[in-house]
Scaffold this active site. Structure first.
Site, PDB file in Angstrom:
ATOM      1  N   LYS A 145      31.867  24.605  53.225  1.00 28.67           N
ATOM      2  CA  LYS A 145      31.727  25.879  53.580  1.00 28.67           C
ATOM      3  C   LYS A 145      30.636  26.866  53.123  1.00 28.67           C
ATOM      4  O   LYS A 145      29.768  26.076  52.866  1.00 28.67           O
ATOM      5  CB  LYS A 145      32.709  26.678  52.171  1.00 28.67           C
ATOM      6  N   GLU A 172      43.540  15.560  47.097  1.00 30.15           N
ATOM      7  CA  GLU A 172      42.935  15.916  45.748  1.00 30.15           C
ATOM      8  C   GLU A 172      43.871  17.135  44.856  1.00 30.15           C
ATOM      9  O   GLU A 172      44.612  17.982  45.251  1.00 30.15           O
ATOM     10  CB  GLU A 172      41.995  16.688  46.091  1.00 30.15           C
TER      11      GLU A 172
END
Ligand code: PSU
Ligand code: MN
Length: 314
Positions: A168, A34
């Site tokens: 996260k 990415e």
């Protein structure tokens, strides 16, 4: 408003780096990487170094890295080093989700692809495995703001294995898992039945399934392809060993401060994730950055092994 310079490009086909094109033709293992983690998720100047280390980790695992991004309106699978450096170091690189790809191409933009866009492009290119850090997910105030990452819906329709360390804790982890279930995205832990919380080993929730080897992950991909029933992604959640995680007290303090600043500064939309990541990196004086890098490199190494197993199985 900044004037938009429309692209002179009229051939919008995906461009391939030479090595990636050759590997795909030959059926050799390829791992997609990415670019948003590089341009928006990691601070300069470490980001370019880390981008190169991710590619090196994929190579060390026996696969060819294909970092995906947009350069001057051209969608590239397998950025070369100059293109990678351009996305890592220039200002004005757009953050591109799937919906942005065509508009950005037509306007000749430079852009970094998120998990959603990287997965979609990689799958279109015939790549079966993707390594990243953490997924986007459901934000904590989503009941009011509707802020849920397009990563989730993109993964529901994109057949690719995504190796990540969960999401996260800046997100609502439980809600994210619920949405992944609703959207039909398969989630397996790598040698764990707990969903990781990125910086922390344990994100606080159980998983129904785990795999113990790259070969088992590859077998899941083979079964999914043979059935032709499930259209979505396989998330391989790879937790950091407990002795390598960010100190949980430091983590909790930093998170509370970051969320308070987010509210005070009224940050919204696609700026939310980069804002919180930057807060973690500065507030922990580099501790979270070191953990972040370690996570990505471990995921790249595992993704390479899964790609090798998948290529060997055919
Ligand atoms: N989570 C991280 N690091 C990141 C991102 C997410 O721990 O760099 C990036 C990824 O590119 C992900 C994107 O796809 O943020 C999600 O952004 P949003 O929440 O705006 O969809
Ligand atoms: Mn969002």
């Amino acid at each position: 408003m900044r004037p938009v310079r429309w692209s002179a490009v009229s051939d919008f086909q995906i461009r391939y780096g030479a090595e990636v094109a050759e590997a795909l033709r030959a059926g050799r293992p390829v791992v997609a990487c990415e670019s948003t983690i590089v341009s928006h998720g990691l601070p300069r100047p470490d980001n370019l170094r880390v981008a190169r280390e991710i590619e090196a980790a994929v190579r060390a695992g026996g696969a060819v890295p294909a970092t995906i991004g947009m350069v001057g309106g051209a969608l590239v699978v397998g950025l070369d080093d100059a293109q990678l450096a351009r996305l890592a170091t220039s200002d004005g690189v757009a953050k591109l989700s799937v919906r942005d790809l065509a508009v950005a191409a037509a306007t000749g933009a430079d852009g970094a692809t998120t998990v959603a866009a990287t997965s979609a492009v990689a799958a279109a290119a015939g790549i079966r495995v993707f390594a990243t850090g953490g997924l986007g997910g459901v934000h904590r105030e989503a009941a009011q703001t509707f802020d849920e990452s397009a990563d989730l819906t993109a993964l529901s329709r994109t057949p690719i294995a995504v190796v990540c360390a969960g999401v996260k804790s800046i997100l609502d982890v439980g809600a994210t898992l619920e949405r992944l279930e609703t959207l039909g995205v398969a989630v397996v832990g790598y040698r764990s039945r707990r969903f990781p919380g990125f910086f922390v080993t344990d994100g606080g929730f159980d998983l129904d399934w785990s795999v113990d080897s790259p070969e088992q992950a590859a077998a899941v991909l083979a079964a999914r392809a043979a059935h032709g029933v499930q259209p979505g992604a396989l998330i391989v959640a790879n937790p950091l060993p407990a002795d390598e995680q960010l100190d949980p007290d430091l983590h909790d303090r930093t998170l509370a401060e970051g969320l308070a600043r987010l509210a005070a500064e009224r940050v919204t939309g696609k700026a939310v994730t980069p804002f919180l990541l930057a807060h973690f990196h500065s507030a922990t004086e580099g501790a979270s950055l070191a953990v972040n890098v370690r996570i990505i490199l471990r995921n790249a190494a595992l993704a390479a092994r899964i790609a090798v197993a998948a290529a060997t199985a055919g």
